[in-house]
Write a protein that holds these residues in place. Structure first.
Motif, PDB file in Angstrom:
ATOM      1  N   UNK A  83      -5.784  32.875 -18.877  1.00 32.68           N
ATOM      2  CA  UNK A  83      -6.552  32.711 -20.103  1.00 32.68           C
ATOM      3  C   UNK A  83      -6.035  33.502 -21.287  1.00 32.68           C
ATOM      4  N   UNK A  84      -5.142  34.444 -21.062  1.00 25.08           N
ATOM      5  CA  UNK A  84      -4.573  35.206 -22.182  1.00 25.08           C
ATOM      6  C   UNK A  84      -3.525  34.371 -22.897  1.00 25.08           C
ATOM      7  N   UNK A  85      -3.284  34.724 -24.156  1.00 28.95           N
ATOM      8  CA  UNK A  85      -2.250  34.033 -24.919  1.00 28.95           C
ATOM      9  C   UNK A  85      -0.871  34.430 -24.413  1.00 28.95           C
ATOM     10  N   UNK A  86       0.008  33.440 -24.272  1.00 25.72           N
ATOM     11  CA  UNK A  86       1.398  33.711 -23.915  1.00 25.72           C
ATOM     12  C   UNK A  86       2.184  33.986 -25.192  1.00 25.72           C
TER      13      UNK A  86
ATOM     14  N   UNK B 208      10.500  33.602 -19.179  1.00 28.63           N
ATOM     15  CA  UNK B 208      11.928  33.917 -19.111  1.00 28.63           C
ATOM     16  C   UNK B 208      12.264  34.742 -20.338  1.00 28.63           C
ATOM     17  N   UNK B 209      13.224  35.651 -20.209  1.00 24.81           N
ATOM     18  CA  UNK B 209      13.543  36.548 -21.314  1.00 24.81           C
ATOM     19  C   UNK B 209      14.156  35.843 -22.519  1.00 24.81           C
ATOM     20  N   UNK B 210      14.996  34.824 -22.290  1.00 24.07           N
ATOM     21  CA  UNK B 210      15.776  34.277 -23.408  1.00 24.07           C
ATOM     22  C   UNK B 210      15.692  32.772 -23.611  1.00 24.07           C
ATOM     23  N   UNK B 211      15.317  32.000 -22.619  1.00 26.43           N
ATOM     24  CA  UNK B 211      15.293  30.544 -22.793  1.00 26.43           C
ATOM     25  C   UNK B 211      14.238  30.135 -23.825  1.00 26.43           C
ATOM     26  N   UNK B 212      14.540  29.140 -24.621  1.00 28.46           N
ATOM     27  CA  UNK B 212      13.573  28.691 -25.632  1.00 28.46           C
ATOM     28  C   UNK B 212      12.286  28.163 -24.995  1.00 28.46           C
TER      29      UNK B 212
ATOM     30  N   UNK C 175      14.103  25.957   0.635  1.00 28.30           N
ATOM     31  CA  UNK C 175      14.553  24.703   0.048  1.00 28.30           C
ATOM     32  C   UNK C 175      13.562  24.006  -0.866  1.00 28.30           C
ATOM     33  N   UNK C 176      12.346  24.550  -1.002  1.00 30.18           N
ATOM     34  CA  UNK C 176      11.351  23.920  -1.868  1.00 30.18           C
ATOM     35  C   UNK C 176      11.706  24.158  -3.331  1.00 30.18           C
ATOM     36  N   UNK C 177      11.360  23.175  -4.180  1.00 32.96           N
ATOM     37  CA  UNK C 177      11.650  23.338  -5.602  1.00 32.96           C
ATOM     38  C   UNK C 177      10.491  22.833  -6.442  1.00 32.96           C
ATOM     39  N   UNK C 178      10.480  23.286  -7.680  1.00 33.21           N
ATOM     40  CA  UNK C 178       9.446  22.912  -8.631  1.00 33.21           C
ATOM     41  C   UNK C 178      10.063  22.948 -10.026  1.00 33.21           C
ATOM     42  N   UNK C 179       9.559  22.094 -10.911  1.00 33.12           N
ATOM     43  CA  UNK C 179       9.991  22.105 -12.307  1.00 33.12           C
ATOM     44  C   UNK C 179       8.926  22.822 -13.118  1.00 33.12           C
ATOM     45  N   UNK C 180       9.345  23.843 -13.864  1.00 26.60           N
ATOM     46  CA  UNK C 180       8.429  24.613 -14.707  1.00 26.60           C
ATOM     47  C   UNK C 180       8.857  24.495 -16.167  1.00 26.60           C
ATOM     48  N   UNK C 181       7.918  24.773 -17.048  1.00 27.74           N
ATOM     49  CA  UNK C 181       8.195  24.813 -18.476  1.00 27.74           C
ATOM     50  C   UNK C 181       8.066  26.253 -18.950  1.00 27.74           C
ATOM     51  N   UNK C 182       9.060  26.717 -19.677  1.00 27.14           N
ATOM     52  CA  UNK C 182       9.039  28.089 -20.187  1.00 27.14           C
ATOM     53  C   UNK C 182       8.047  28.164 -21.349  1.00 27.14           C
ATOM     54  N   UNK C 183       7.046  29.071 -21.207  1.00 27.73           N
ATOM     55  CA  UNK C 183       6.069  29.237 -22.288  1.00 27.73           C
ATOM     56  C   UNK C 183       5.730  30.705 -22.547  1.00 27.73           C
ATOM     57  N   UNK C 184       6.489  31.611 -21.920  1.00 27.16           N
ATOM     58  CA  UNK C 184       6.188  33.037 -22.077  1.00 27.16           C
ATOM     59  C   UNK C 184       7.478  33.840 -21.956  1.00 27.16           C
ATOM     60  N   UNK C 185       7.401  35.121 -22.264  1.00 30.71           N
ATOM     61  CA  UNK C 185       8.536  36.031 -22.144  1.00 30.71           C
ATOM     62  C   UNK C 185       8.324  36.948 -20.944  1.00 30.71           C
ATOM     63  N   UNK C 186       9.408  37.357 -20.340  1.00 32.90           N
ATOM     64  CA  UNK C 186       9.396  38.205 -19.168  1.00 32.90           C
ATOM     65  C   UNK C 186      10.449  37.676 -18.221  1.00 32.90           C
ATOM     66  N   UNK C 187      10.552  38.181 -17.047  1.00 28.87           N
ATOM     67  CA  UNK C 187       9.828  39.328 -16.498  1.00 28.87           C
ATOM     68  C   UNK C 187      10.353  40.641 -17.082  1.00 28.87           C
ATOM     69  N   UNK C 188       9.537  41.654 -16.977  1.00 26.55           N
ATOM     70  CA  UNK C 188       9.879  42.950 -17.547  1.00 26.55           C
ATOM     71  C   UNK C 188      10.242  43.976 -16.486  1.00 26.55           C
ATOM     72  N   UNK C 189      10.570  43.504 -15.300  1.00 22.12           N
ATOM     73  CA  UNK C 189      11.003  44.380 -14.210  1.00 22.12           C
ATOM     74  C   UNK C 189      12.467  44.075 -13.927  1.00 22.12           C
ATOM     75  N   UNK C 190      13.303  45.107 -13.925  1.00 23.84           N
ATOM     76  CA  UNK C 190      14.729  44.915 -13.674  1.00 23.84           C
ATOM     77  C   UNK C 190      14.964  44.193 -12.356  1.00 23.84           C
ATOM     78  N   UNK C 191      15.966  43.348 -12.359  1.00 21.86           N
ATOM     79  CA  UNK C 191      16.345  42.631 -11.152  1.00 21.86           C
ATOM     80  C   UNK C 191      15.638  41.311 -10.956  1.00 21.86           C
ATOM     81  N   UNK C 192      14.700  40.979 -11.829  1.00 19.61           N
ATOM     82  CA  UNK C 192      13.987  39.706 -11.718  1.00 19.61           C
ATOM     83  C   UNK C 192      14.444  38.775 -12.827  1.00 19.61           C
ATOM     84  N   UNK C 193      14.586  37.495 -12.484  1.00 21.78           N
ATOM     85  CA  UNK C 193      15.116  36.507 -13.425  1.00 21.78           C
ATOM     86  C   UNK C 193      14.054  35.689 -14.119  1.00 21.78           C
ATOM     87  N   UNK C 194      12.947  35.431 -13.415  1.00 21.32           N
ATOM     88  CA  UNK C 194      11.923  34.536 -13.940  1.00 21.32           C
ATOM     89  C   UNK C 194      10.580  34.933 -13.344  1.00 21.32           C
ATOM     90  N   UNK C 195       9.526  34.850 -14.146  1.00 21.31           N
ATOM     91  CA  UNK C 195       8.150  35.069 -13.691  1.00 21.31           C
ATOM     92  C   UNK C 195       7.463  33.710 -13.685  1.00 21.31           C
TER      93      UNK C 195
END
Length: 133
Positions: free
Chosen positions: A30-33, A48-52, A65-85
């Motif tokens: 419910x918070x704003x991204x 994601x930190x940089x993707x539009x 092997x499972x996959x999902x398609x997501x849409x980037x709508x926020x910034x992060x992750x803010x923990x080193x070593x992580x690529x996507x939240x």
């Protein structure tokens, strides 16, 4: 293998890349991204930190092997070593709710690449059908 994503006349270095995914949910629901839309933990979205904003990314769990398609709508992750939240909905689709983290492959989808309700591109769905015959 690296790909580029054209966005508003600029090239953004993008991916087929590997990394670590985490997820965020309940306390942010419910918070704003960063993009200005409200976070819905059940939607298939990600930070994601940089993707539009609006970029669609196929996230594949390398362990199951499972996959999902997501849409980037926020910034992060803010923990080193992580690529996507991921949203909780995306994490559930990947089967990573219990572990909280997953080794993933990220692939940016073309802007006009259609995706089926199961999250597969049309070409992937057709390949699955052809393999059945």
């Amino acid at each position: 293998m690296a790909l580029s994503l054209a966005c508003a006349g600029a090239l953004v270095e993008a991916s087929v890349s590997e990394g670590v995914a985490s997820y965020y949910a309940d306390r942010f629901n419910g918070r704003l991204t960063a993009s200005g839309v409200r976070f819905d933990m059940h939607a298939l979205t990600a930070a994601h930190r940089t993707l539009p904003f609006g970029t669609r990314v196929r996230v594949k769990n390398k362990d199951n092997g499972r996959s999902v398609v997501v849409t980037i709508n926020d910034r992060g992750p803010y923990i080193d070593g992580r690529s996507i939240d991921l949203s909780k909905g995306a994490a559930k689709a990947l089967g990573m709710l219990h572990t909280g983290l997953a080794r993933v492959e990220l692939r940016i989808l073309d802007v006009d690449e259609p995706v089926t309700p199961s999250g597969q591109t049309v070409a992937e769905a057709q390949a699955v059908l052809m393999a059945l015959f």
